[in-house]
Scaffold this motif. Structure first.
Motif, short mmCIF file in Angstrom:
data_model
loop_
_atom_site.label_atom_id
_atom_site.label_comp_id
_atom_site.label_asym_id
_atom_site.label_seq_id
_atom_site.Cartn_x
_atom_site.Cartn_y
_atom_site.Cartn_z
N ILE A 1 0.83 -1.19 0.00
CA ILE A 1 0.00 0.00 0.00
C ILE A 1 0.88 1.26 0.00
O ILE A 1 2.00 1.25 0.51
N HIS A 2 0.36 2.34 -0.59
CA HIS A 2 1.11 3.60 -0.63
C HIS A 2 1.20 4.19 0.77
O HIS A 2 0.21 4.30 1.50
N TRP A 3 2.39 4.59 1.14
CA TRP A 3 2.66 5.21 2.45
C TRP A 3 2.68 6.71 2.25
O TRP A 3 3.63 7.27 1.71
N PRO A 4 1.65 7.43 2.69
CA PRO A 4 1.61 8.88 2.43
C PRO A 4 2.56 9.65 3.33
O PRO A 4 2.90 9.22 4.43
N ALA A 5 2.97 10.80 2.84
CA ALA A 5 3.73 11.72 3.68
C ALA A 5 2.83 12.25 4.79
O ALA A 5 1.60 12.30 4.65
N TYR A 6 3.45 12.63 5.88
CA TYR A 6 2.73 13.13 7.05
C TYR A 6 2.74 14.65 7.00
O TYR A 6 3.78 15.28 6.76
N THR A 7 1.60 15.26 7.22
CA THR A 7 1.54 16.70 7.38
C THR A 7 0.65 17.01 8.57
O THR A 7 -0.25 16.24 8.90
N PRO A 8 0.86 18.14 9.24
CA PRO A 8 -0.03 18.50 10.35
C PRO A 8 -1.49 18.63 9.91
O PRO A 8 -2.41 18.38 10.69
N GLN A 9 -1.70 19.02 8.65
CA GLN A 9 -3.07 19.14 8.14
C GLN A 9 -3.68 17.77 7.84
O GLN A 9 -4.89 17.59 7.91
N SER A 10 -2.84 16.80 7.51
CA SER A 10 -3.30 15.44 7.21
C SER A 10 -2.35 14.45 7.88
O SER A 10 -1.52 13.82 7.23
N GLN B 1 -1.26 11.29 8.89
CA GLN B 1 -1.60 9.91 8.58
C GLN B 1 -0.44 8.97 8.93
O GLN B 1 0.73 9.29 8.69
N LEU B 2 -0.81 7.83 9.47
CA LEU B 2 0.15 6.80 9.84
C LEU B 2 -0.04 5.58 8.95
O LEU B 2 -1.17 5.20 8.64
N LEU B 3 1.06 4.93 8.62
CA LEU B 3 0.98 3.59 8.04
C LEU B 3 0.93 2.62 9.20
O LEU B 3 1.85 2.56 10.02
N ALA B 4 -0.16 1.86 9.31
CA ALA B 4 -0.33 0.93 10.41
C ALA B 4 -0.02 -0.49 9.93
O ALA B 4 -0.58 -0.96 8.93
N PHE B 5 0.91 -1.14 10.64
CA PHE B 5 1.24 -2.54 10.41
C PHE B 5 0.35 -3.36 11.35
O PHE B 5 0.57 -3.36 12.57
N VAL B 6 -0.67 -3.99 10.80
CA VAL B 6 -1.69 -4.62 11.63
C VAL B 6 -1.74 -6.12 11.37
O VAL B 6 -1.15 -6.64 10.42
N THR C 1 -5.64 -7.98 6.07
CA THR C 1 -5.16 -6.73 5.48
C THR C 1 -4.04 -6.21 6.37
O THR C 1 -4.30 -5.48 7.34
N PRO C 2 -2.80 -6.57 6.08
CA PRO C 2 -1.71 -6.29 7.03
C PRO C 2 -1.24 -4.86 7.09
O PRO C 2 -0.51 -4.48 8.01
N LEU C 3 -1.65 -4.05 6.13
CA LEU C 3 -1.23 -2.65 6.09
C LEU C 3 -2.44 -1.78 5.84
O LEU C 3 -3.28 -2.09 4.99
N THR C 4 -2.52 -0.69 6.57
CA THR C 4 -3.61 0.25 6.36
C THR C 4 -3.13 1.64 6.76
O THR C 4 -2.14 1.78 7.48
N VAL C 5 -3.80 2.65 6.28
CA VAL C 5 -3.47 4.03 6.63
C VAL C 5 -4.54 4.55 7.59
O VAL C 5 -5.74 4.44 7.31
#
Length: 539
Positions: free
Chosen positions: A493-502, A504-509, A513-517
């Motif tokens: 899955i695409h790992w988005p950049a983190y911004t204070p406005q958005s 977002q974390l890449l969660a290893f679960v 579905t082992p990866l989610t944002v």
């Protein structure tokens, strides 16, 4: 005079011809290979910090000569004894099984003469290959750990498998009283945080010598976990944020800008060490410490708290502002924008604090927890402030850590509450603080690891290491980041950049579905308050 780790006479020339070798200055370095990766282990990167060089800045080796046997690990730095907390018999046995190995060190000699470095490359790598470098800084609370714990061959092998080869480098640095002694005399001598200075010297060694192993000195990523992750941040904020070209990116797992500041707070520990070693009445107590047996210093430091003691994360070995390497508290340096403008990744485990709350199972009432928080972390805080903190971290087990477990694992009425606070105080809130301050100014990404849960502790501190050092999907993200400064580009899955406005974390679960944002907004009010309080009341 620099002493070689070992000498090989090469009386049988075929041995030297068949083994992988690298030339460093006038020396021949002999390694080992399994056909997939080639390892050069235990290469000294600085003069032995013994005798007059004890409690001094690391001294670079002027020139290598002779033959260096780099086929086995070099000495570990002297480790502090870790006394494990007593685990009641009614707790899940998985807890004792998990923490037991923390008090067991690798079967590698311990010595002050320990400033050595490992280099692991894909088999067949030659000078001029210009491979990017992942420079690993181990964790262990600045009290234990070595470059013999996680050799890194799996990371190198996986990098070859996905077509993005990297070189793995891991350094030793001095620990506890040998590397992080504080107080007035240390500060006046400009010798604070020597373990961090050791790391810096190892990074200079990489710049000077990694090309001989096929590495590109312009493509170094510093990477660490726990104390090693914090060390990555410290390397970013020292020297006004000037990297000196030593690294171009950072990858941090479970550690960020510590809420520490005043170096003078470490004076009682210095006084204890000099007292226990017979140096208290010496005219020059530092000079006296350089003359006593190393065993005397080790015995003295073993009388101080560790990260698994009742004081938990408030140990006397946490780096503080020394006026040289850390000119101010780490969070203050971030606020002053004294930080390297480089891409970075920072993440944490979901239940960081459960591990560090096992030694405080004797706290069973809200009053006891309030007194503990006030005495151990926030002595200047008012009773009303502590009461508000406890409102933000309620005693309700369903709100505590391990998170998402309802009323389960409430070993005491206060365990899950204290575990939730502890994880946020040192790990989650400091991670979010760094991202809030920097994510609009440099490329940043963040993750949350919820895998490899331990019954009773959840996804506690260190549980992500199985993934990143085991050839898992975190390994792939790391390898791509080291190569391209972007962890994306693979099948995941695409790992988005983190911004204070958005945020977002890449969660290893766990699960299908082992990866989610996910949004990085959990416990927002609590962490904002913890950050404010820790800046008002730094450790």
């Amino acid at each position: 005079m620099w002493r070689l780790v070992a000498l090989l006479a090469c009386l049988a020339p075929w041995v030297c011809r068949s083994a992988p070798i690298v030339r460093l200055d006038d020396a021949t370095v002999i390694g080992t290979s399994d056909g997939v990766s080639t390892s050069y282990l235990g290469i000294p990167f600085a003069e032995a910090p013994v005798g007059k060089l004890r409690l001094q800045l690391p001294q670079p080796i002027s020139r290598y000569t002779g033959v260096i046997n780099a086929t086995t690990f070099g000495n570990q730095c002297i480790q502090q004894t870790i006394n494990l907390p007593t685990i009641p018999a009614n707790l899940p046995p998985a807890i004792s099984e998990f923490i037991g190995p923390m008090a067991i060190f690798p079967d590698v000699p311990q010595s002050e003469d320990c400033l050595n470095i490992n280099v692991i490359v894909p088999a067949g790598t030659r000078p001029g290959a210009k491979l990017p470098v992942a420079a690993w800084i181990f964790g262990g609370g600045y009290q234990i750990g070595s470059n013999a714990v996680r050799p890194g061959a799996v990371v190198v092998n996986r990098s070859v498998e996905i077509g993005q080869p990297v070189i793995f480098v891991s350094m030793n640095y001095r620990l506890s009283a040998f590397g992080f002694l504080g107080g007035r005399e240390i500060q006046e001598a400009g010798l604070g945080n020597l373990g961090l200075q050791d790391q810096r010297e190892a990074l200079r060694w990489i710049q000077k010598h990694i090309a001989a192993f096929g590495g590109d000195p312009t493509k170094v990523t510093i990477w660490g976990e726990s104390a090693g992750s914090q060390s990555v941040l410290f390397q970013m904020v020292t020297n006004g944020g000037n990297t000196e070209g030593l690294f171009r990116a950072g990858w941090m797992e479970s550690g960020s800008a510590l809420p520490t500041r005043d170096f003078s707070k470490l004076q009682p520990t210095f006084d204890l060490i000099v007292s226990e070693t017979g140096c208290a009445s010496a005219r020059d107590r530092l000079a006296c410490l350089r003359g006593v047996p190393a065993e005397a210093i080790a015995a003295a430091m073993d009388k101080t708290p560790t990260f698994l003691s009742f004081q938990a994360l408030n140990t006397p070995w946490m780096p503080h502002a020394d006026g040289v390497f850390l000119k101010d508290g780490p969070q203050q340096l971030v606020l002053k924008e004294s930080i390297a403008d480089i891409p970075f990744v920072i993440g944490s485990c979901e239940d960081e604090g459960t591990l560090f709350s096992l030694a405080s199972l004797n706290l069973t009432t809200a009053q006891e927890v309030a007194a503990y928080l006030k005495s151990n972390y926030f002595p200047g805080a008012s009773d009303a402030t502590i009461a508000h903190l406890l409102e933000l971290y309620p005693a309700n087990p369903a709100a505590g850590s391990p998170f998402g477990t309802g009323d389960a694992f409430a070993f005491t009425p206060e365990f899950k509450r204290l575990a939730a606070f502890s994880g946020d105080f040192i790990f989650q809130a400091t991670r979010r603080f760094l991202l809030d301050q920097r994510a609009n100014k440099q490329v940043a990404r963040s993750f949350l690891s919820e895998r490899n849960k331990v019954t009773g502790l959840g996804a506690t501190h260190t549980t992500e290491l199985v993934n990143v050092f085991g050839g898992g999907d975190m390994t792939d993200f790391l390898v791509r980041f080291v190569n391209t400064l972007d962890p994306n580009g693979g099948p995941q899955i695409h790992w988005p950049a983190y911004t204070p406005q958005s945020p977002q974390l890449l969660a290893f679960v766990e699960g299908n579905t082992p990866l989610t944002v996910i949004p990085d907004t959990f416990r927002e009010e609590a962490m904002t308050f913890v950050t404010k309080l820790s800046q008002e009341q730094p450790l």
